[in-house]
Design an enzyme around this catalytic site. Structure first.
Site, PDB file in Angstrom:
ATOM      1  N   ASP A 126       0.800  -1.221   0.000  1.00  0.00           N
ATOM      2  CA  ASP A 126       0.000   0.000   0.000  1.00  0.00           C
ATOM      3  C   ASP A 126       0.833   1.272   0.000  1.00  0.00           C
ATOM      4  O   ASP A 126       0.265   2.372  -0.040  1.00  0.00           O
ATOM      5  CB  ASP A 126      -0.949   0.015   1.202  1.00  0.00           C
ATOM      6  CG  ASP A 126      -2.101  -0.961   1.038  1.00  0.00           C
ATOM      7  OD1 ASP A 126      -2.584  -1.092  -0.099  1.00  0.00           O
ATOM      8  OD2 ASP A 126      -2.518  -1.571   2.038  1.00  0.00           O
ATOM      9  N   ASP A 188      -6.333  -4.650  -6.123  1.00  0.00           N
ATOM     10  CA  ASP A 188      -6.032  -3.264  -5.755  1.00  0.00           C
ATOM     11  C   ASP A 188      -4.588  -2.883  -6.099  1.00  0.00           C
ATOM     12  O   ASP A 188      -4.284  -1.717  -6.373  1.00  0.00           O
ATOM     13  CB  ASP A 188      -6.226  -3.039  -4.248  1.00  0.00           C
ATOM     14  CG  ASP A 188      -7.444  -3.719  -3.667  1.00  0.00           C
ATOM     15  OD1 ASP A 188      -7.787  -4.822  -4.106  1.00  0.00           O
ATOM     16  OD2 ASP A 188      -8.043  -3.145  -2.738  1.00  0.00           O
TER      17      ASP A 188
END
Length: 408
Positions: A126, A188
């Site tokens: 992330d 993602d």
């Protein structure tokens, strides 16, 4: 083109701000299906920031969500494990981009630079979400060239999670998600590739580009069903790269079609084509985009999972719509046929029209731009709330539309 675009600039007056002056822009983008007042939707965003920013003074935290029965942002600590910290400064950079108001640039700098140390994160993928909306937009929009080394270090940290045996960047650690034992990649992760492409261009180091392309190729091969919808999670054997399991952690079921997962794919492959100009990625972006569009309801905002969409009681996910609206504006400029250009552009306009309407706008209701997003209903949280990343991709879409129309 079959539709007409009316983009009228009136230099009526210069509106004085505390730190800037900007011309008033009256804009209308229209065709035979729908129209939006682009300037109004930009003004609505600025109005919401004028309400929210004075409340968000703790630089150790960032806004994450607003519950359905609340009006103010719930803030969370700028923890290295929380993936959403970059979106608020990213929103401020885009606010500066679309308004020219120096106030938002100053706020963006302040909110960006509090987590420089995050450039060394190697625990998860992330770091791309965390650093690029903040530092990447600061470099691009704010002219903050001193952010270059921070972004390059961030890219190195992200690249360290690449497994050449598998051909993807590992998303999660086993400690974070013990259900999966080996190499995990989620859809993602496609959006984190933008950081690597940026690093390749600004370092002349091709390894970043090569990793990003290989990740996109492997994901394209393994992450999508025959009907072109996406799984959320793929578990690979970390040694031989074989697929062990396919799951959907945030959707209705492992085999269901999680709408934001499909949105990440649409945005991700549009961006990969933008960076590579490899036609196979454009062809794939169109295929999965067309599937997404085919599944949409009339208002262009999906339910949180397409497999539950027939039930009107199921919650919507405005964040998925915002992600795709932004991607479609880019995609409409990449495709060759005039028909596809119009189709993708019109779909983006309809999405933005819906998101800016009374049904989804937070104006007069809460401090966000948008309402009615769903983060992870299957996990029991962030259900029918405002989400910071929904606002980020919404204002990014407005910025892209403004720039696109200015070019026309």
């Amino acid at each position: 083109m079959r539709f007409k675009i009316f983009f009228l600039f009136f230099l009526v007056s210069f509106v004085s701000c505390k730190n800037s002056k900007k011309p008033t822009l009256i804009a209308s983008v229209s065709n035979n299906e729908t129209s939006i007042d682009l300037q109004k939707q930009i003004d609505d965003c600025e109005h919401q920031l004028e309400i929210a920013v004075p409340k968000l003074t703790d630089l150790t935290k960032h806004p994450r969500l607003i519950d359905a029965d609340k009006t103010a942002w719930k803030e969370v600590t700028n923890n290295k494990l929380i993936w959403t910290s970059g979106f608020y400064p990213g929103i401020l950079w885009y606010a500066y981009d679309v308004t020219g108001n120096e106030r938002w640039k100053n706020e963006a700098i302040k909110r960006t630079e509090v987590f420089e140390d995050f450039k060394n994160i190697t625990e998860h993928h992330d770091i791309g979400f965390m650093m690029f909306p903040a530092y990447g937009n600061g470099y691009k929009i704010g002219g903050k060239k001193e952010y270059k080394d921070i972004l390059l270090t961030s890219a190195k940290s992200l690249a360290s999670r690449f497994n050449s045996n598998v051909g993807t960047i590992r998303s999660w650690s086993n400690k974070m998600h013990p259900r999966w034992k080996q190499h995990i990649t989620i859809i993602d992760n496609m959006l984190n590739l933008e950081l690597l492409f940026w690093a390749s261009k600004h370092s002349n180091d091709s390894k970043f580009y090569d990793i990003a392309v290989k990740h996109a190729e492997t994901t394209m091969k393994n992450h999508f069903r025959k009907d072109l919808t996406s799984w959320h999670v793929i578990e690979y054997d970390s040694i031989n790269g074989n697929v062990l399991n396919r799951h959907t952690k945030q959707g209705f079921a492992d085999d269901s079609r999680w709408s934001r997962g499909q949105a990440w794919g649409v945005y991700g492959y549009t961006m990969v084509y933008k960076e590579t100009k490899d036609k196979k990625f454009l062809d794939f972006a169109q295929k999965i985009t067309d599937k997404y569009l085919d599944l949409l309801p009339e208002d262009m905002v999906p339910a949180w999972d397409f497999d539950v969409q027939s039930n009107p009681k199921e919650e919507k996910d405005a964040s998925a719509a915002a992600v795709v609206a932004s991607a479609l504006l880019d995609l409409s400029t990449f495709v060759e046929s005039k028909e596809d250009q119009e189709r993708y552009y019109n779909a983006a306009i309809k999405m933005l029209k819906s998101l800016g309407s009374e049904n989804y706008s937070a104006v007069g209701k809460a401090d966000s731009f948008l309402l009615h997003s769903t983060g992870a209903k299957s996990l029991g949280h962030e259900i029918d709330v405002a989400l910071i990343y929904a606002d980020y991709y919404y204002i990014e879409a407005l910025s892209r539309l403004k720039n696109l129309e200015a070019k026309k």
